[in-house]
Design a protein around this motif. Structure first.
Motif, PDB file in Angstrom:
ATOM      1  N   VAL A  70       8.716  13.612   9.372  1.00  0.00           N
ATOM      2  CA  VAL A  70       7.706  12.830   8.656  1.00  0.00           C
ATOM      3  C   VAL A  70       7.823  11.397   9.154  1.00  0.00           C
ATOM      4  O   VAL A  70       8.882  10.771   9.040  1.00  0.00           O
ATOM      5  CB  VAL A  70       7.903  12.883   7.128  1.00  0.00           C
ATOM      6  N   ARG A 111       1.045   1.022  12.140  1.00  0.00           N
ATOM      7  CA  ARG A 111       0.248   2.230  12.390  1.00  0.00           C
ATOM      8  C   ARG A 111       0.220   2.573  13.873  1.00  0.00           C
ATOM      9  O   ARG A 111       0.268   3.740  14.257  1.00  0.00           O
ATOM     10  CB  ARG A 111      -1.153   2.017  11.841  1.00  0.00           C
ATOM     11  N   GLU A 134       4.280   9.656  17.112  1.00  0.00           N
ATOM     12  CA  GLU A 134       3.651  10.962  16.932  1.00  0.00           C
ATOM     13  C   GLU A 134       3.263  11.566  18.271  1.00  0.00           C
ATOM     14  O   GLU A 134       3.464  12.771  18.517  1.00  0.00           O
ATOM     15  CB  GLU A 134       2.412  10.818  16.048  1.00  0.00           C
ATOM     16  N   THR A 180       4.306  14.967  10.711  1.00  0.00           N
ATOM     17  CA  THR A 180       3.340  14.503   9.728  1.00  0.00           C
ATOM     18  C   THR A 180       3.433  12.991   9.628  1.00  0.00           C
ATOM     19  O   THR A 180       4.539  12.441   9.510  1.00  0.00           O
ATOM     20  CB  THR A 180       3.623  15.109   8.331  1.00  0.00           C
ATOM     21  N   MET A 237       2.577   9.649   7.475  1.00  0.00           N
ATOM     22  CA  MET A 237       2.275   9.243   6.106  1.00  0.00           C
ATOM     23  C   MET A 237       2.430   7.733   5.974  1.00  0.00           C
ATOM     24  O   MET A 237       2.958   7.068   6.885  1.00  0.00           O
ATOM     25  CB  MET A 237       3.184   9.966   5.114  1.00  0.00           C
ATOM     26  N   GLU A 238       1.944   7.207   4.861  1.00  0.00           N
ATOM     27  CA  GLU A 238       2.079   5.780   4.568  1.00  0.00           C
ATOM     28  C   GLU A 238       2.582   5.623   3.137  1.00  0.00           C
ATOM     29  O   GLU A 238       2.426   6.528   2.314  1.00  0.00           O
ATOM     30  CB  GLU A 238       0.735   5.064   4.717  1.00  0.00           C
ATOM     31  N   GLU A 296       2.015   9.112   1.169  1.00  0.00           N
ATOM     32  CA  GLU A 296       0.790   9.890   1.182  1.00  0.00           C
ATOM     33  C   GLU A 296       0.169   9.818   2.561  1.00  0.00           C
ATOM     34  O   GLU A 296       0.505   8.937   3.363  1.00  0.00           O
ATOM     35  CB  GLU A 296      -0.199   9.355   0.147  1.00  0.00           C
ATOM     36  N   ALA A 297      -0.744  10.742   2.846  1.00  0.00           N
ATOM     37  CA  ALA A 297      -1.429  10.720   4.136  1.00  0.00           C
ATOM     38  C   ALA A 297      -2.261   9.457   4.231  1.00  0.00           C
ATOM     39  O   ALA A 297      -2.870   9.018   3.247  1.00  0.00           O
ATOM     40  CB  ALA A 297      -2.311  11.949   4.279  1.00  0.00           C
ATOM     41  N   ARG A 308      -8.220   7.679   6.432  1.00  0.00           N
ATOM     42  CA  ARG A 308      -8.906   7.578   7.723  1.00  0.00           C
ATOM     43  C   ARG A 308     -10.293   6.999   7.539  1.00  0.00           C
ATOM     44  O   ARG A 308     -10.987   7.297   6.573  1.00  0.00           O
ATOM     45  CB  ARG A 308      -9.038   8.964   8.363  1.00  0.00           C
TER      46      ARG A 308
END
Length: 816
Positions: free
Chosen positions: A201, A211, A218, A229, A231-232, A255-256, A259
């Motif tokens: 994660v 980001r 990633e 995964t 997440m932020e 949480e994701a 977008r």
């Protein structure tokens, strides 16, 4: 002395000593081998520069190494290049956090050092017990690699975050975290091999660099790890904020990421004419492109909490509220000073048993910060009037006794002179008789001087530490310093009147804790007080709190941690001139109740060689041996205080919420116990023996409420006296942007408005702008089109929603 070395204590000496310790070779003149590259022939010029009004050292690598790289290799910063480098800051920066990078076999490869202001240095062992401040020849590894490797083998989730502080927050929440050294943008492909087959994660910082870093990680891991995964944090900027600052669990914290509907695959990149997202317009953004602003994140503390006046006894609460209204001052000022008035009345006569075997005296150090013109003196005068009136009454009672003692001393002194003359003329047994009588009278004079009655004093103001020690001894071990201009008191602590210019804070340290005070004097008898009890009630300007950071010894030795700070918002500019006087009934209740506290008796005194005595109801104890009453706690009150201690203790650790003010917060339970004792005495004003009744749960809860108030204000005070330098500079820059009234400004224009003080260079400004940008208050403007002539400066857009806000909470009414 060789001109390339400079004078002791100078910046040039500091640099050359660092070069020598690093192992650099000194060539001819001011040339040295450069520590930032493999330099076989000296190519680093080192010399003296005056740099206008700031003399210091000059360094230049002729092989094109940057000054920053050279300093980093030496473990120095730009501030070290100036002769007047702030030693207090140097002491603070020495308190670094060390992060150890260890290989899979448990061997230390290198360290990352985090210093205040988010300054990072890397170093590796030199094999001889020392350090080399670069990582040449060392392959970077993941932070806490052995733990990450175990998690991968066990099939557990591994959290990848941006920095070591976030990793420790993950560990504190029960997870396994890791990161690369160097921060965002420095992830290496080799790191992926450690995570082959792992469940990963990635927790992205909620800003553009964070980001982007997460996307890079990633991309590298997607073909290596079993699952990846991104997440932020649900709250805050990073994992540490979510888990530590906001107290969320691992399951709640992330949480994701949201977008953008138009750019699902690349929400953070923007081209010409496209809206910009997350406050960071892309470098190709056209002038006038719309900025999609993120939610504003406040800096530091919010608006300071108001003093919980409802926690005070009714007679004190009513007076505080009426005085605040009459003087049009924030209620914090009369509330805190009124609490100090009660403290002045009972300190030294009553103490409290915080827990079995742990006794706390009932004295406090309080400091209220308000700007000039806030009517501090008026509030001090009204609250202290009853104390001063009682002091005058005591003086009238003591005056004839003091006069009689002085007359007796004169008679004894004259008798001693005559006996000495007679002894000088006599001989044999007659001489011996005269000499023996001389010794007896001299002994009686010494005893009378030691036990002499002094004019009773409860308070003082402009007093040196040396004189204060004498006053405490003369007044039976207790004294209070009251000053509506408390900055003078701090100047005295610094040694303003000291012959050697050095400060003397020992009396203030011992007077708070009740530790034995011994002062040996050259031309006078020594001062000895077994249990000094000192109270400080000060009102200062906010700038005085900020300048406390310049006096490193104040915090290093624990003085700053002993004060209860109040940083209220000033009412200047918002005061009403249509106010009435304090109602007579309220005024009489206050004066009467405070007088009863002032007349409170201590326990019986047992003086050597004499019968038991009691301290006078009209005067505080002025003889050694006074035994204060000891207050007990009810079982419910003790449990409430214990729970407070258990709540605070875990937050004092390295990664705790209160770690940065642990010197203050560690004393909070004791301060709350003292406040509870003072409130108990105020509630039972007029009762001759307050110890007959234990402190109740209600009283303890009121004290805890007041303690939490002081905790919120301590955070503001300690930020002012030495918080994150970048955030302190950001405060100055943001206020300049607000005052400009413009929607966009160039870096060059901003620098002209704020240069000086904390911002001496464009690098300083950019650090401050970065802090403001991360909170959503500004966004980088379109990339300037370069043409002939002077290069154009980067512009910054100001969030319209932020212009009307005060992200720093209006601390103490201060402005820059």
């Amino acid at each position: 002395m060789d001109s390339c070395f400079g004078q002791p204590g100078s910046a040039l000496t500091r640099v050359t000593q660092a070069l020598d310790q690093h192992g650099s070779t000194h060539g001819s003149g001011g040339m040295w081998t450069c520590p930032a590259h493999d330099d076989r022939t000296p190519s680093l010029s080192v010399g003296q520069t005056t740099n206008g009004a700031k003399p210091g050292a000059m360094i230049k690598c002729h092989a094109d190494c940057s000054t920053e790289d050279v300093l980093a290799a030496l473990g120095l910063r730009f501030e070290h290049l100036f002769d007047d480098y702030d030693l207090a800051r140097k002491r603070r920066d020495s308190a670094t956090v060390e992060y150890h990078y260890i290989d899979e076999g448990g061997n230390l490869l290198y360290q990352v050092l985090r210093k205040p202001g988010k300054k990072f240095t890397q170093r590796r062992p030199d094999g001889e017990g020392g350090w080399i401040y670069n990582l040449k020849g060392v392959a970077p590894v993941l932070y806490r690699l052995p733990e990450a490797a175990e998690a991968v083998a066990a099939g557990d989730t591994v959290y990848i975050v941006e920095g070591e502080k976030d990793v420790e927050a993950i560990r504190g929440a029960g997870g396994v975290g890791t990161c690369n050294s160097g921060g965002a943008g420095t992830w290496k492909a080799a790191h992926a091999e450690y995570l082959r087959g792992a469940t990963v994660v990635i927790v992205a910082d909620k800003d553009a660099p964070g980001r982007k870093h997460a996307a890079q990680v990633e991309d590298v891991l997607k073909d290596v790890a079993a699952s990846v995964t991104v997440m932020e944090p649900v709250q805050g900027k990073d994992a540490h904020d979510a888990l530590v600052k906001h107290g969320l669990s691992l399951e709640q914290a992330f949480e994701a990421p949201v977008r953008d509907a138009q750019e699902p695959e690349d929400q953070h990149r923007s081209g010409p004419g496209q809206p910009t997202v997350g406050n960071v317009p892309g470098p190709g953004c056209e002038p006038g492109a719309e900025v999609v602003w993120a939610e504003l994140e406040p800096f530091g503390e919010a608006t300071p909490e108001e003093f919980p006046v409802g926690a005070l006894p009714p007679w004190l609460r009513d007076y505080v509220e009426a005085l605040a209204e009459t003087t049009q001052t924030p209620i914090d000022l009369p509330a805190v000073i009124a609490l100090a008035a009660c403290c002045t009345a009972v300190a030294g006569k009553v103490e409290i048993e915080q827990k079995p075997g742990h006794i706390e005296p009932l004295n406090l150090y309080v400091a209220v910060a308000l700007p000039p013109g806030s009517r501090k003196t008026a509030v001090f005068s009204r609250i202290s009037y009853s104390i001063q009136a009682f002091e005058r009454e005591l003086a009238r009672v003591a005056e004839p006794m003091i006069a009689e003692e002085r007359e007796q001393m004169k008679v004894l002194s004259e008798r001693l002179k005559k006996l000495r003359r007679d002894a000088a003329k006599a001989s044999g047994e007659e001489r011996e008789e005269f000499e023996e009588e001389c010794r007896q009278i001299a002994k009686e004079i010494d005893e009378r001087e030691r036990d002499a009655t002094h004019f009773p004093r409860l308070t003082t103001d402009d007093v040196t530490p040396e004189k204060l020690a004498v006053l405490i001894q003369d007044q039976g071990g207790r004294m209070a310093v009251w000053s509506p201009e408390g900055g003078e008191v701090f100047e005295l602590m610094r040694g303003r009147y000291s012959a050697n210019g050095r400060g003397n804070i020992g009396i203030f340290l011992k007077g708070h804790a009740g530790d034995q005070l011994r002062v040996d004097r050259v031309s006078a008898p020594p001062v000895t007080v077994e249990r000094p009890c000192l109270t400080l009630a000060l009102c200062v300007q906010p700038s005085v709190i900020e300048l406390l950071r310049e006096e490193g010894a104040f915090r290093d030795r624990g003085l700053c941690g002993r004060f209860l700070y109040s940083m209220p918002v000033s009412r200047l500019g918002k005061r009403s001139w249509r106010t009435g006087p304090i109602p007579d009934s309220v005024d009489e209740a206050y004066r009467g109740s405070l007088r009863k506290l002032l007349r409170l008796e201590a326990q019986q005194l047992t003086l050597p060689g004499g019968p038991a005595k009691t301290s006078s109801t009209a005067a505080p104890p002025s003889k050694p041996g006074a035994a204060p009453w000891t207050l007990g706690l009810s079982p419910e009150a003790r449990e409430a205080l214990t729970l407070l201690g258990e709540e605070i203790e875990p937050e004092l650790g390295e990664f705790g919420r209160l770690a940065w003010i642990s010197d203050w917060a560690g004393k909070l339970p004791g301060a709350v116990a003292r406040i509870a004792g003072i409130l108990h005495c105020a509630i039972h004003a007029g009762v001759g023996r307050p110890a007959n009744t234990p402190v109740s749960l209600d009283t303890m809860q009121s004290a805890i409420e007041i303690g939490r108030y002081f905790l919120s204000h301590a955070s503001i005070a300690f930020t002012s006296m030495g918080g994150d330098p970048a955030e302190l500079a950001a405060r100055k820059v943001w206020r300049a942007l607000q005052k400009s009234g413009r929607s966009e400004m160039s870096e060059r224009d901003i620098f002209q408005k704020v240069k000086g003080g904390r911002i001496e260079s464009m690098d300083d400004l950019r650090e401050a702008l970065k802090v403001i940008e991360e909170r959503g208050y500004i966004a980088r403007g379109p990339k300037p089109q370069q043409g002939a002539g002077r290069p154009r400066s980067t512009s910054w857009r100001i969030n319209p929603a932020a212009l009307a806000t005060e992200p720093f909470g209006g601390i103490g009414g201060e402005s820059e």
